[in-house]
Structure formats: structure tokens, C-alpha cells
Design a protein around this motif. Structure first.
Motif, short mmCIF file in Angstrom:
data_model
loop_
_atom_site.label_atom_id
_atom_site.label_comp_id
_atom_site.label_asym_id
_atom_site.label_seq_id
_atom_site.Cartn_x
_atom_site.Cartn_y
_atom_site.Cartn_z
N ALA A 56 1.82 7.72 -7.10
CA ALA A 56 2.25 6.93 -5.96
C ALA A 56 3.74 7.14 -5.77
CB ALA A 56 1.96 5.46 -6.20
N GLU A 60 3.86 3.37 -1.81
CA GLU A 60 2.49 3.74 -2.22
C GLU A 60 1.91 4.81 -1.31
OE1 GLU A 60 -0.24 1.52 -4.45
OE2 GLU A 60 0.74 -0.36 -3.96
N SER A 88 -0.76 8.48 -11.31
CA SER A 88 -0.07 7.35 -11.93
C SER A 88 0.73 6.59 -10.88
CB SER A 88 0.85 7.83 -13.05
OG SER A 88 1.85 8.68 -12.53
N TYR A 89 1.07 5.36 -11.25
CA TYR A 89 1.87 4.53 -10.35
C TYR A 89 2.75 3.62 -11.20
CZ TYR A 89 -1.44 0.80 -11.40
OH TYR A 89 -2.22 -0.13 -12.04
N ASP A 93 -0.54 -2.05 -6.36
CA ASP A 93 -1.87 -2.32 -6.92
C ASP A 93 -2.84 -1.15 -6.73
OD1 ASP A 93 -2.39 -2.39 -4.22
OD2 ASP A 93 -3.39 -4.33 -4.25
N GLY A 94 -2.32 0.03 -6.46
CA GLY A 94 -3.19 1.18 -6.27
C GLY A 94 -3.53 1.48 -4.82
N MET A 97 -3.99 5.10 -3.84
CA MET A 97 -5.25 5.74 -4.21
C MET A 97 -6.35 5.35 -3.22
SD MET A 97 -6.76 7.90 -6.21
CE MET A 97 -5.73 8.10 -7.67
N ARG A 98 -6.40 4.09 -2.83
CA ARG A 98 -7.42 3.67 -1.85
C ARG A 98 -7.21 4.40 -0.52
NH1 ARG A 98 -6.02 -1.07 -4.34
NH2 ARG A 98 -4.81 -1.83 -2.58
N SER A 115 -12.16 7.56 -9.08
CA SER A 115 -10.77 7.99 -9.27
C SER A 115 -10.17 7.30 -10.49
CB SER A 115 -9.94 7.67 -8.03
OG SER A 115 -10.51 8.29 -6.90
N MET A 117 -6.61 5.96 -12.30
CA MET A 117 -5.22 5.59 -12.12
C MET A 117 -4.64 5.14 -13.45
SD MET A 117 -5.17 3.38 -8.57
CE MET A 117 -6.26 2.11 -9.18
N ASN A 119 -1.08 3.13 -14.96
CA ASN A 119 0.18 2.45 -14.68
C ASN A 119 1.22 3.05 -15.61
OD1 ASN A 119 2.34 0.72 -14.34
ND2 ASN A 119 1.05 -1.07 -14.08
#
Length: 138
Positions: A56, A60, A88-89, A93-94, A97-98, A115, A117, A119
Motif C-alpha cells: 500500500a 492506500e 504489505s501495508y 485497513d487493507g 487490496m480490496r 489475497s 496481506m 502489516n
């Protein structure tokens, strides 16, 4: 034997570590896996599957100077292949990716597995999930 492209962009090394785990999982399952940075990618027609990794960035979003242009160039070739996403982020809250998963759906790209992810740096659970992602693509 299936041939898998594990393509990633990493600014801190976190997504690179995830990519390495994906490639290791694919190889453990008997596949040939090539670990590629964005700069290494021009044609993915020789691959049966692709694992794509990007952290991210900013608000994001996908990294837009190297990863996004590469992704746009290969998206048409991803339709019909096994595809998986990871990254990674460090905040949020992701959402990135969504949004990326929705982009794939809009482009007719079907994701083969859930997927992954992480943190910040991938912990043991994330490394294991990345290996399983690689095995699923194999």
C-alpha cells in the motif's frame, strides 16, 4: 510442471520477503517459479500463473511509478491465468487490496486464491500464507 511468475515491487523489503515466500511455496509444490521485479516484466505469455505483489502506498493505493504501469501493460494477458495478489501495508485497513481485487474483477481477471496481506514485515503467519498462495498457484 506449471510455470509461475512472481512479480513484485517493494520499497522496504517487506513485499520482497513475501514474494520470496510465494516463490518458495510454488517450488515446493513442484512448479517452476520466476521471481521478477516490475522492471523484469514485459511479456507473461509463457507463464501459466502470476502472483502479483505490491505494498500500500500513499492513501492506500498501488505504487504508481513502476508497479501500476507494469500492471496495466500485462492485465490483458492475465485473463484466463491463475492469478493471486499479495502485499504489505503500514496503515489503514487493507483498502488498497480490496480496491486492487475489484480492479481485477473489472478487468475480467479471476483470483485463484484469497489475497495475502501483511502489516509491515511479514510475520510467520504471513510467510506461511504466502507459501500456501504459491502452492495453490502451482
Amino acid at each position: 510442471m506449471s510455470k509461475i511468475a512472481v512479480i513484485y515491487w517493494s520499497g522496504t523489503g517487506n513485499t520482497q520477503a513475501m514474494a520470496e515466500a510465494v516463490a518458495a511455496g510454488a517450488k515446493e509444490a513442484g512448479a517452476e517459479a520466476d521471481l521478477l521485479t516490475c522492471a523484469d516484466v514485459s511479456d507473461i505469455s509463457a507463464y501459466d500463473a502470476a502472483a502479483l505483489g505490491c505494498p500500500a502506498m500513499g492513501a492506500e493505493e498501488l505504487e504508481d511509478s513502476e508497479f501500476l504501469p507494469m500492471l496495466e501493460s500485462i492485465e490483458p494477458a492475465l485473463a484466463g491465468k491463475k492469478v493471486a495478489l499479495f502485499g504489505s501495508y503500514g496503515w489503514g485497513d487493507g483498502e488498497w487490496m480490496r480496491s486492487w481485487e475489484a480492479r481485477c474483477a473489472d478487468k475480467g481477471i479471476t483470483l485463484a486464491v484469497t489475497s495475502v496481506m501483511a502489516n509491515e514485515a511479514p510475520d510467520d503467519a504471513a510467510v506461511t500464507a504466502c507459501k500456501e498462495l504459491g502452492k495453490a498457484l502451482a
